[in-house]
Design a protein around this motif. Structure first.
Motif, PDB file in Angstrom:
ATOM      1  N   MET A  82       0.849  -1.196   0.000  1.00  0.00           N
ATOM      2  CA  MET A  82       0.000   0.000   0.000  1.00  0.00           C
ATOM      3  C   MET A  82       0.880   1.241   0.000  1.00  0.00           C
ATOM      4  SD  MET A  82      -2.854  -1.121   2.838  1.00  0.00           S
ATOM      5  CE  MET A  82      -4.011   0.161   2.386  1.00  0.00           C
ATOM      6  N   ARG A 108      -6.815   4.900  -5.868  1.00  0.00           N
ATOM      7  CA  ARG A 108      -7.784   3.804  -5.829  1.00  0.00           C
ATOM      8  C   ARG A 108      -8.321   3.498  -7.219  1.00  0.00           C
ATOM      9  NH1 ARG A 108     -13.577   3.773  -2.682  1.00  0.00           N
ATOM     10  NH2 ARG A 108     -13.789   1.505  -2.505  1.00  0.00           N
ATOM     11  N   GLY A 113      -4.050   0.815  -3.108  1.00  0.00           N
ATOM     12  CA  GLY A 113      -4.580   1.261  -1.834  1.00  0.00           C
ATOM     13  C   GLY A 113      -3.662   2.232  -1.123  1.00  0.00           C
ATOM     14  N   THR A 142      -7.123   3.273   4.246  1.00  0.00           N
ATOM     15  CA  THR A 142      -7.056   2.452   5.453  1.00  0.00           C
ATOM     16  C   THR A 142      -6.386   3.320   6.503  1.00  0.00           C
ATOM     17  OG1 THR A 142      -6.906   0.357   4.250  1.00  0.00           O
ATOM     18  CG2 THR A 142      -6.099   0.389   6.516  1.00  0.00           C
TER      19      THR A 142
END
Length: 463
Positions: A82, A108, A113, A142
């Motif tokens: 990520m 995205r 991510g 996240t």
């Protein structure tokens, strides 16, 4: 075996001036290198499982400074492929958040991510914290938040409901020793400290890995070649760390709780330690004195009636002397309270009495203990048959003073400790007399009802 030197590794003209700090050079690059967090990163640990599965969910890292929160987030981002984006709530505002969310949304679109790391996340206000919610919910980012404060108090419940909370621990002595050994291996040089000085260095770090590395760097930089420092020499070249304590945050409540419970447990030495921690951290001594006075009433009470007097005297002495001289009065008070017999009988009795007052809050006092200053009140029975206790041979009438429709209750139950032993004797004596008077009244009720009562001189209730 020497590795192939990359271009960036070739020393430049000013490379000596641009040396990376030791903390940066020692920063772990793998989960296995992070010390002291086996409960999260060991076999079967939740963050280890998350990293191995490659599936990250949003979470909060709660732990003290220098335990590796930022490093852990970086490594997890790398392990799960990520993009790592970092913000600090101290320096960032809504504009920075919007920019980070917009960039994450673009990534995205290409299937990449973003792990958004927010340091000191508790410093964002409620509205700013709410701004995370839609981006966390739809997976744009996240979120990994780091905080040194209790998330239960500092973060929105809505944000907490979408994030797990993982607690990171301060580093213990073996973990700090491992960091020292890694530094010695990296620098190919032994830390020039005698064994007792090495132990002192670990104590000075107080569980903070980053602070330990800064201390080591000072020792390496300032120590002469072939010199071995003892404890005194070490303390001359490193500055002692100020106690970690926030007067307006959880540390404040944790330490006052530790002080109160140490006193309640009659551990005077522990109580002195916690009080010293608070004062060294900048706590207001008057706050400490208020809490100690409360303790004298709540946890010692009538087991030693002098405890409250001692608390007020210490308070007065401190206000007259100030710091540092007046702090000795605080220490003496703590020693006295810690060594005194303990009782919460008054505290418990008052709570039970208040509960009964709510339960029987509409009942009138019995008529015989009401004053009757007017003729009408006398005709209504106010003060009738009141027994003036001083007229009894033992100065105890044994009359009922509870409302007529309320059963007698015992709120105050003193223990057999300290001065309350004497109080127990008095209460037992009065209970005995009260039962005797009740039995006499029950046995003579018929006889008295047929006998003309002698006139009782009227006495005014001294209350």
């Amino acid at each position: 075996m020497m590795g192939i030197m990359k271009k960036d590794d070739i020393p430049g003209l000013f490379s000596a001036l641009a040396d990376r700090p030791l903390a940066d050079r020692l920063r772990p690059s793998a989960l296995e290198d992070i010390m002291g967090q086996d409960h999260l990163l060991g076999e079967g640990g939740p963050l280890r499982l998350m990293a191995d599965s490659g599936k990250m969910t949003s979470f909060i890292l709660w732990g003290p400074p220098g335990c590796g929160k930022t490093t852990l987030a970086r490594i997890l981002a790398t392990r799960t492929s990520m993009h790592f984006a970092a913000l600090s709530a101290v320096f960032s505002g809504m504009a920075d958040l919007r920019k980070a969310f917009d960039e994450a949304a673009r990534r995205r679109e290409y299937g990449h991510g973003t792990l958004l790391f927010v340091d000191e996340i508790h410093r964002f206000n409620r509205a700013q914290q709410d701004g995370f919610l839609p981006y966390v919910e739809n997976g744009t980012v996240t979120l990994v938040g780091a905080t040194t404060e209790n998330p239960s108090f500092e973060l929105n419940s809505a944000l907490l409901s979408r994030c797990k909370v993982f607690v990171m621990h301060s580093l213990d002595a073996p973990a700090l020793e491992s960091i020292i050994e890694r530094a010695e291996t990296l620098l190919q040089r032994e830390l020039p400290l005698a064994p007792e000085a090495r132990a002192t260095l670990i104590e000075l770090a107080d569980g903070d890995g980053r602070y330990l590395i800064n201390l080591m760097e000072s020792v390496f930089d300032l120590c002469k070649p072939d010199e071995m420092l003892g404890t005194d020499a070490l303390l001359k070249i490193v500055q002692q760390r100020a106690p970690v304590y926030d007067k307006d945050r959880e540390g404040h409540y944790n330490l006052i709780s530790a002080l109160h419970k140490s006193l309640r447990g009659s551990d005077t030495d522990a109580a002195l330690y916690w009080a010293a921690r608070m004062l060294e951290g900048g706590e207001d001594p008057l706050y400490l004195l208020r809490r100690l006075t409360r303790f004298a009433m709540e946890d010692i009470s009538l087991a030693d009636p002098a405890a409250l007097q001692m608390a007020i005297a210490a308070w007065d002495a401190y206000e007259r002397l100030g710091s540092p001289e007046g702090e000795l009065a605080i220490a003496e008070l703590i020693i006295y309270l810690g060594c005194a017999p303990k009782s919460n009988s008054a505290y418990t009795a008052w709570g039970a009495a208040r509960k009964a007052a709510r339960e029987y809050g509409s009942l009138m006092p019995p008529a015989h203990i009401l004053n009757a200053p007017t003729k009408l009140m006398k005709e209504l029975g106010y003060g009738k048959n009141y027994a003036y206790d001083h007229d009894a041979p033992d100065a105890f009438s044994g009359q009922n003073y509870f409302p007529d429709n309320m059963p007698r209750r015992q709120f105050y139950r003193p223990p057999e400790r300290g001065f309350e032993r004497e109080i127990n004797k008095r209460l037992a004596y009065w209970d005995k007399l009260r039962r005797q008077r009740a039995e006499e009244d029950a046995g003579n009720s018929g006889t008295r009802s047929n006998r003309k009562k002698p006139p009782v001189p009227e006495k005014r209730d001294p209350s």
